[in-house]
Design a protein around this motif. Structure first.
Motif, PDB file in Angstrom:
ATOM      1  N   TYR A   8       9.953  -5.034   4.228  1.00 27.63           N
ATOM      2  CA  TYR A   8       8.537  -5.395   4.206  1.00 27.63           C
ATOM      3  C   TYR A   8       8.306  -6.676   3.418  1.00 27.63           C
ATOM      4  CZ  TYR A   8       3.514  -5.057   3.356  1.00 27.63           C
ATOM      5  OH  TYR A   8       2.167  -5.330   3.278  1.00 27.63           O
ATOM      6  N   ASP A  51       9.392  -9.703   5.488  1.00 29.84           N
ATOM      7  CA  ASP A  51       8.374 -10.041   6.500  1.00 29.84           C
ATOM      8  C   ASP A  51       7.211 -10.791   5.861  1.00 29.84           C
ATOM      9  OD1 ASP A  51       9.921  -8.739   8.347  1.00 29.84           O
ATOM     10  OD2 ASP A  51       8.614  -6.985   8.530  1.00 29.84           O
ATOM     11  N   THR A  52       6.778 -10.332   4.696  1.00 34.25           N
ATOM     12  CA  THR A  52       5.645 -10.963   4.018  1.00 34.25           C
ATOM     13  C   THR A  52       5.988 -12.379   3.575  1.00 34.25           C
ATOM     14  OG1 THR A  52       4.935  -8.783   3.227  1.00 34.25           O
ATOM     15  CG2 THR A  52       3.958 -10.707   2.157  1.00 34.25           C
ATOM     16  N   ALA A  70       0.092  -8.651  12.388  1.00 31.66           N
ATOM     17  CA  ALA A  70       1.476  -8.860  11.951  1.00 31.66           C
ATOM     18  C   ALA A  70       1.812  -7.968  10.756  1.00 31.66           C
ATOM     19  CB  ALA A  70       1.699 -10.322  11.597  1.00 31.66           C
ATOM     20  N   GLU A  71       0.892  -7.888   9.782  1.00 37.01           N
ATOM     21  CA  GLU A  71       1.148  -7.065   8.589  1.00 37.01           C
ATOM     22  C   GLU A  71       1.156  -5.589   8.945  1.00 37.01           C
ATOM     23  OE1 GLU A  71       0.389  -4.580   5.157  1.00 37.01           O
ATOM     24  OE2 GLU A  71      -1.115  -4.988   6.706  1.00 37.01           O
ATOM     25  N   SER A 119       4.434  -4.722  10.563  1.00 34.65           N
ATOM     26  CA  SER A 119       5.486  -4.653   9.557  1.00 34.65           C
ATOM     27  C   SER A 119       5.388  -3.359   8.761  1.00 34.65           C
ATOM     28  CB  SER A 119       5.391  -5.860   8.609  1.00 34.65           C
ATOM     29  OG  SER A 119       6.337  -5.767   7.568  1.00 34.65           O
ATOM     30  N   ARG A 120       4.182  -3.021   8.353  1.00 38.14           N
ATOM     31  CA  ARG A 120       3.968  -1.793   7.572  1.00 38.14           C
ATOM     32  C   ARG A 120       4.364  -0.561   8.390  1.00 38.14           C
ATOM     33  NH1 ARG A 120       0.163  -0.459   3.154  1.00 38.14           N
ATOM     34  NH2 ARG A 120      -0.243  -2.687   3.082  1.00 38.14           N
ATOM     35  N   LYS A 142       6.514  -0.415  10.870  1.00 35.31           N
ATOM     36  CA  LYS A 142       7.969  -0.376  11.073  1.00 35.31           C
ATOM     37  C   LYS A 142       8.689   0.178   9.855  1.00 35.31           C
ATOM     38  CE  LYS A 142      12.035  -3.270  11.860  1.00 35.31           C
ATOM     39  NZ  LYS A 142      12.538  -4.633  12.195  1.00 35.31           N
ATOM     40  N   TRP A 143       8.371  -0.341   8.693  1.00 40.22           N
ATOM     41  CA  TRP A 143       9.150  -0.011   7.500  1.00 40.22           C
ATOM     42  C   TRP A 143       8.708   1.271   6.804  1.00 40.22           C
ATOM     43  CZ3 TRP A 143      13.377  -2.510   7.897  1.00 40.22           C
ATOM     44  CH2 TRP A 143      13.407  -3.815   8.386  1.00 40.22           C
ATOM     45  N   TRP A 189      15.195   2.053  11.628  1.00 34.62           N
ATOM     46  CA  TRP A 189      15.892   0.934  11.004  1.00 34.62           C
ATOM     47  C   TRP A 189      16.900   1.377   9.944  1.00 34.62           C
ATOM     48  CZ3 TRP A 189      15.029   1.173   5.834  1.00 34.62           C
ATOM     49  CH2 TRP A 189      13.899   1.833   5.401  1.00 34.62           C
TER      50      TRP A 189
END
Length: 274
Positions: A65, A68-69, A253-254, A257-258, A260-261, A267
């Protein structure tokens, strides 16, 4: 006094006032943001092993995360800005920032008063808390206070908020310092510790990966905000980063990402333990 002399003196005073800086801050021309724009590079310090914020894949690339940020921040800064990630132990990050070896710290770092004496923080970008993990075979421990008995050992990551908190609230149990969270968790798995104190998201992911071999105590010891660490009093960069976070947090986008992780576990097989 002649009018022209008065005018010259007034202009001189204005120039001197404009050049002075009583705040002790970094000048705009020397800010991290201006440096990154000039060099087309942003150097980010991380401490892999903090799931799911900072990790590495089998190829040695940084993922998570925070990664990504950081990449989104560089993209927002301008095209052509490359991100270079550098690895440190957690307690080595602040010294690296202060000496200029890195430009910012993305490491799930809790905003704390003692740290703010050495670095400046962005606005919070994530809220979490300190949790306790015990072996899955431990069915009797209901609260962190149940672990605070003489003879018990609590594993922590050195330099982390969890380590400081554990040393403050545990009056009877012994606190064991380890370089990173995975080492602390491994020590517990090997019977060297009775519990681990660390950030709740990392413990939740560890449980996803290790199943019923570990158990998270439901009640958090504390709640806290995570921030991006920046050079002390670099106000130009602080303002820019806060503006970025204001637009990035909650964006598609955020949120992707949030999700996914923090919401999936696919993953887990694609990262390695440090």
């Amino acid at each position: 006094m002649k009018k022209w002399l008065v005018a010259v003196l007034m202009i001189s005073v204005l120039i001197i006032a404009g050049c002075s800086d009583d705040s002790g801050g970094v000048s705009t021309d020397n800010s991290t943001i201006q440096k990154a724009l000039k060099e087309k590079k942003l150097v980010i310090g991380m401490s892999p092993g903090y799931f799911p914020f900072d990790m590495k894949d089998p190829n040695g690339d940084f993922v998570g995360y925070d990664v990504d940020t950081a990449n989104a921040l560089a993209e927002a800064l301008g095209k052509g800005i490359k991100v270079e990630f550098k690895q440190f132990t957690f307690d080595g990050l602040v010294p690296a920032l202060r000496t200029g070896e890195i430009d910012m710290i993305f490491a799930g770092m809790t905003i704390r008063g003692d740290r703010a004496l050495a670095v400046s923080f962005s606005d919070p970008y994530f809220q979490t808390g300190q949790a306790v993990m015990v072996p899955g075979t431990d069915k009797s421990t209901k609260t962190w206070q149940d672990l605070d008995v003489k003879g018990n050992k609590i594993a922590v990551g050195i330099g982390t908020t969890g380590a400081l908190l554990a040393k403050d609230v545990f009056q009877n149990a012994e606190i064991l310092d380890f370089e990173e969270f995975p080492s602390a968790a491994a020590a517990m798995a090997q019977g060297e510790a009775d519990g681990v104190v660390y950030d709740e998201p990392a413990i939740a992911v560890w449980k996803l990966k290790n199943g019923d071999s570990v158990r998270e105590i439901e009640e958090l010891i504390s709640t806290e905000n995570l921030g991006i660490a920046i050079q002390k009093n670099d106000f130009d960069t602080i303002q820019w980063v806060n503006s970025f976070l204001n637009s990035y947090l909650g964006s598609p986008a955020e949120l992707a990402s949030r999700n996914k992780w923090f919401e999936t576990s696919d993953w887990l097989d694609e990262v390695v333990e440090e």
